[in-house]
Scaffold this motif. Structure first.
Motif, PDB file in Angstrom:
ATOM      1  N   GLN A   1       0.854  -1.130  -0.172  1.00 45.39           N
ATOM      2  CA  GLN A   1       0.081   0.150  -0.259  1.00 45.39           C
ATOM      3  C   GLN A   1       1.127   0.921   0.388  1.00 45.39           C
ATOM      4  N   SER A   2       2.200   0.989   1.063  1.00 46.84           N
ATOM      5  CA  SER A   2       2.683   2.557   0.377  1.00 46.84           C
ATOM      6  C   SER A   2       3.922   2.607  -0.711  1.00 46.84           C
ATOM      7  N   LEU A   3       3.100   1.731  -1.635  1.00 49.22           N
ATOM      8  CA  LEU A   3       4.066   1.558  -3.034  1.00 49.22           C
ATOM      9  C   LEU A   3       3.799   3.713  -3.861  1.00 49.22           C
ATOM     10  N   GLU A   4       5.067   3.859  -3.836  1.00 50.62           N
ATOM     11  CA  GLU A   4       4.923   5.136  -4.587  1.00 50.62           C
ATOM     12  C   GLU A   4       5.609   5.532  -6.402  1.00 50.62           C
ATOM     13  N   GLU A   5       6.222   4.492  -6.082  1.00 49.22           N
ATOM     14  CA  GLU A   5       7.027   4.469  -7.876  1.00 49.22           C
ATOM     15  C   GLU A   5       7.331   3.214  -8.261  1.00 49.22           C
ATOM     16  N   LEU A   6       6.265   2.621  -9.509  1.00 55.07           N
ATOM     17  CA  LEU A   6       6.280   1.373  -9.456  1.00 55.07           C
ATOM     18  C   LEU A   6       7.096   1.420 -11.376  1.00 55.07           C
ATOM     19  N   PHE A   7       7.658   0.370 -11.566  1.00 53.83           N
ATOM     20  CA  PHE A   7       8.632   0.085 -12.906  1.00 53.83           C
ATOM     21  C   PHE A   7       8.286  -1.452 -13.574  1.00 53.83           C
ATOM     22  N   LEU A   8       7.341  -0.742 -14.559  1.00 57.68           N
ATOM     23  CA  LEU A   8       7.593  -2.518 -14.998  1.00 57.68           C
ATOM     24  C   LEU A   8       7.882  -2.473 -16.478  1.00 57.68           C
ATOM     25  N   ASP A   9       8.778  -1.527 -16.863  1.00 57.90           N
ATOM     26  CA  ASP A   9       8.987  -1.856 -17.812  1.00 57.90           C
ATOM     27  C   ASP A   9       9.482  -2.425 -18.728  1.00 57.90           C
ATOM     28  N   GLY A  10       9.727  -2.909 -20.213  1.00 62.45           N
ATOM     29  CA  GLY A  10       9.834  -4.410 -21.350  1.00 62.45           C
ATOM     30  C   GLY A  10       9.615  -5.127 -20.320  1.00 62.45           C
ATOM     31  N   ASN A  11       8.635  -5.647 -19.833  1.00 65.48           N
ATOM     32  CA  ASN A  11       7.585  -7.157 -19.511  1.00 65.48           C
ATOM     33  C   ASN A  11       6.477  -7.155 -21.062  1.00 65.48           C
ATOM     34  N   GLN A  12       5.973  -8.128 -21.016  1.00 61.23           N
ATOM     35  CA  GLN A  12       5.065  -8.369 -22.036  1.00 61.23           C
ATOM     36  C   GLN A  12       3.609  -8.136 -21.507  1.00 61.23           C
ATOM     37  N   ILE A  13       3.991  -7.178 -20.506  1.00 61.46           N
ATOM     38  CA  ILE A  13       2.016  -6.844 -19.965  1.00 61.46           C
ATOM     39  C   ILE A  13       1.083  -6.763 -21.519  1.00 61.46           C
ATOM     40  N   GLU A  14       0.075  -7.120 -21.569  1.00 65.78           N
ATOM     41  CA  GLU A  14      -1.326  -6.697 -21.869  1.00 65.78           C
ATOM     42  C   GLU A  14      -2.128  -7.025 -22.155  1.00 65.78           C
ATOM     43  N   GLU A  15      -2.499  -6.196 -20.443  1.00 63.02           N
ATOM     44  CA  GLU A  15      -3.813  -6.069 -19.892  1.00 63.02           C
ATOM     45  C   GLU A  15      -3.920  -5.417 -18.935  1.00 63.02           C
ATOM     46  N   ILE A  16      -4.465  -4.356 -18.101  1.00 64.16           N
ATOM     47  CA  ILE A  16      -4.462  -4.028 -17.420  1.00 64.16           C
ATOM     48  C   ILE A  16      -6.557  -3.977 -16.915  1.00 64.16           C
TER      49      ILE A  16
END
Length: 777
Positions: free
Chosen positions: A554-569
């Motif tokens: 819950q405390s997360l402020e910055e999330l980096f998921l570059d260069g993956n294979q994410i297809e949907e949110i």
């Protein structure tokens, strides 16, 4: 019956009265005949005085003062006579407007005239002559003598008139015969007087007519003169106005020339500055290349020296080994001989072996039998370190020394340890026991594997805050780790799993970097991130995620998921991280329909979103309300939907849409609605725009606009500047280079609201293609 003498006396009195009446009538007739002549003389005298006054007025016409003229024979009769303001040559009398030259009589015996706004009045003085019959009522100005006969005139002077009145009833019958004669004489006298009065009136009327004609002629002449003066004044004013207009045009032209000169100087200064910067950059690049070559030479020299040092050490070790072998052989020969002769033998190396450090007596954990840790005591004055290491206060740095094993250190004051860029493969047990106050450890760029890391080797470092294990060969996160850790970096390893024990006890961990590993949503155990209650920074780039990991802190402020294979949110995928402010999803496989409506809208604190390098075709709807920074470069976006940013508060500040497929049909004034007072930077470069989009003048806070490398050929007059808005534009940088713009055809007011023309970049421009080439583009 009367006596005869009394009758004779009575007749005598009658005769005497008739004689007296005849005498008075003879005396009165010349005087009555002289009355018209006297009136004519008075009239002539008044006209002469009036002409004298008019002549005196003419002598005063050159005077500039506007006031009532009072001559010796003229008196101002009424304070109500004043000059009418603003109308030269006119007067006001009791609210009535009198034109120049007008003559009037406000009351009897007073004559006034208006001349050039000044009023002069004259009072006629009457000279009354003695009338035999007294004064009658005045008919015009001065009183005239009465119309009575000789009896009336005589009654004022004859004292016997009273006696005659008393005797009138007695003598009434005797005087009736004489009354007819008196009445006839009086009628003749009255007719003569009326004729004289009518003649005098005609003379006065003729004189007034002549005077009015003269006044009208004078008024006409004055009016013409006034009109001529007004025309002359208007001509002078026109000449003055023309001179002022010519002067103003000269001043404006001079200002324009100075402005053009200043702009040319600024352009020249800008070009000189740009040339200087290019030369400086070229010089810096050459110096940088020179430094790099020198650094490579130094590194090569250092490697050569290291190789020489290693060769020297190797030779020393070989020599020492041979000496030891020779000594052992000599000792063995001595012991053998002693045994042959029956003597006792004590080894000279016993004390030396017993004096070794206890850790050296134990074998390495997972280490080859021949490997032994060198021991270094750093607490005393004499400091002995591995060759190439440097010690500065509480920091020990052994970087790039090709160390094979970790040195065994005993240094309570040491806080920072850098043993990165070596060839270390093993982390043995108790290796860090001599460093109780260590806060920072960097073991990156080695060859450490999970199998060669001793269990709980980091647990006793109770003050350790940063642990760097980048660029190794770890498949799991070493555990347990000290609870004091605030930052862990395990980038570029071979991590395959995150289980419930990976972060156990790390309640103070703030930053976690797991970039370029082999993680996916299926290899993360549910609840793996639960212990990380203070985590604000998480890097998971270059892994194998197809979905955003669940159960994020819950405390997360910055999330980096570059260069993956994410297809949907999906809905709720990121919502547990309610404090998330930055989300980067670059280089994934996101499509328009794969982003749920509430997936991003639910993030109440998200201010920065990066969706570049995805196959999106439209700007996503249902963006977070507080979003300020949106990056959509390198997509396939063709259109910006209308009002897509209208719900944002305080509003979007940075919008990057470079390298897309946006044409003029994909942008309209409603596309940027809601960003008028918030947007600072707008990047539309490397798209398919053929003209400048509409609605840019509504962006009151814009500072940078990039539309270079499009197909723009024309710039409308009101593309960037609004004629109805007098304020200057806030633009400080406008990029329009590499289009098809003909600079000579740009309207001169297209950039008039931009403070500095050096902010507008128009060079270079591409040559205008032929129609077939343009279609191919």
């Amino acid at each position: 019956m009367q006596s005869r003498p009394s009758l004779i006396l009575h007749h005598y009195h009658i005769i005497l009265s008739m004689l007296l009446i005849n005498f008075l009538a003879a005396l009165l007739l010349p005087i009555a005949a002289q009355e018209p002549a006297r009136k004519r003389e008075d009239t002539s005298r008044l006209q002469a005085a009036h002409r004298e006054t008019v002549g005196h007025r003419r002598s005063l016409e050159g005077d500039d003062k506007r006031e009532t003229v009072t001559l010796d024979s003229y008196l101002e009769e009424d304070a109500g006579y004043d000059v009418l303001p603003g109308h030269t040559g006119q007067c006001r009398m009791h609210g009535m407007i009198m034109f120049n030259g007008a003559v009037w009589s406000p009351r009897s015996c007073v004559t006034c005239i208006c001349r050039h706004g000044r009023i002069a009045c004259d009072t006629i003085k009457c000279e009354h002559s003695r009338c035999q019959s007294g004064l009658a009522q005045d008919t015009h100005c001065c009183a005239t003598c009465g119309n009575t006969g000789p009896d009336d005139t005589d009654s004022a002077t004859d004292p016997s008139r009273e006696a005659q009145k008393e005797q009138k009833p007695i003598e009434e019958t005797d005087s009736r015969e004489d009354e007819g004669e008196h009445v006839q004489q009086r009628k003749l006298w009255e007719e003569r007087r009326r004729e004289e009065e009518m003649k005098g009136e005609r003379i006065k009327a003729d004189e007034r007519t002549d005077e009015n004609k003269k006044s009208e002629e004078e008024w006409s002449l004055n009016e013409k003169e006034q009109r001529r003066l007004e025309m002359e004044e208007n001509r002078k004013e026109d000449q003055e106005r023309r001179r002022e207009d010519e002067e103003r045009r000269r001043v404006e032209q001079r200002i324009k020339d100075e402005e053009q000169k200043r702009r040319n100087e600024e352009r020249k200064k800008y070009e000189d500055e740009l040339r200087r910067l290019e030369e400086e950059v070229q010089t810096r690049w050459e110096l940088e290349q020179k430094r790099k070559i020198e650094a490579q030479q130094r590194q090569a020299e250092q490697r050569r020296k290291q190789e020489e040092e290693q060769m020297r050490r190797y030779l020393e070790k070989e020599i020492l080994a041979r000496q030891q072998e020779e000594e052992q052989e000599a000792e063995e020969e001595k012991r053998r001989r002693c045994l042959q002769h029956g003597c006792s033998y004590t080894s000279s190396t016993t004390e030396t072996v017993e004096g070794l450090h206890p850790d050296l007596e134990e074998p390495f954990f997972f280490a080859p039998p021949q490997a032994r840790q060198p021991f270094y005591q750093l607490e005393g004055d004499q400091v002995s370190l591995p060759s190439g290491c440097s010690l500065l206060i509480n920091t020990l740095r052994c970087t790039g020394l090709n160390l094979k094993v970790l040195p065994l250190l005993q240094a309570k004051h040491l806080k920072h340890l850098y043993i990165n860029e070596n060839d270390i493969t093993t982390v043995p047990p108790h290796i860090f026991d001599g460093l109780p106050n260590l806060e920072w450890m960097d073991l990156s760029r080695n060859l450490i594997t999970t199998r060669h890391v001793a269990p709980a080797v980091f647990q006793n470092l109770t003050f350790l805050r940063r642990l760097y294990l980048d660029d190794n060969q770890l498949t799991q996160i070493p555990h347990p780790l000290p609870a004091s850790l605030e930052e862990i970096r395990i980038n570029n390893n071979r991590l395959e799993v995150l289980d419930a024990d990976s972060f156990q006890g790390l309640s103070h961990l703030v930053a976690l970097e797991l970039k370029n590993n082999r993680l996916s949503e299926s290899t993360i155990t549910p609840g793996a991130f639960s212990p990380l209650m203070a985590l604000t920074f998480l890097r998971l780039e270059l892994n194998y995620f197809r979905l955003i990991p669940f159960d994020l802190p819950q405390s997360l402020e910055e999330l980096f998921l570059d260069g993956n294979q994410i297809e949907e949110i999906k809905d709720g995928a990121i919502s547990p991280a309610s404090m998330l402010g930055t989300l980067q999803l670059r280089n994934n496989s996101l499509k328009d329909e794969a982003i749920s409506q509430n997936a991003l809208l639910a993030l109440k604190n998200l201010e920065s979103l990066d969706l570049s390098h995805n196959p999106l075709k439209h700007v996503p709807s249902y963006l977070p309300v507080v979003l300020r920074h949106l990056v959509l470069t390198h997509n396939q976006i063709e259109r910006i939907p209308g009002f897509v940013f209208a719900h944002m508060k305080p509003g979007l500040q940075y919008l990057y849409l470079s390298f897309n497929q946006i044409g003029n049909s994909g942008v309209d004034p409603s596309s940027l609605f809601g960003t008028g007072h918030s947007l600072h930077e707008l990047f539309l470069d490397y798209n398919k725009l053929q003209s400048v989009p509409l609605g840019l003048t509504s962006l009151k806070s814009i500072k940078v606009i990039a539309m270079n490398d499009n197909r723009i050929s024309t710039i409308p007059d009101n593309a960037f500047c609004n004629d109805m808005d007098p304020e200057d534009s806030s633009l400080i940088s406008l990029h329009l280079e590499n289009n098809y713009i003909e600079r000579r055809e740009i309207p001169h007011t297209a950039f008039s609201c931009i403070k500095s023309l050096s902010s507008v970049i128009l060079r270079p421009q591409k040559p205008i293609p032929k129609p077939d080439e343009h279609d191919q583009c």
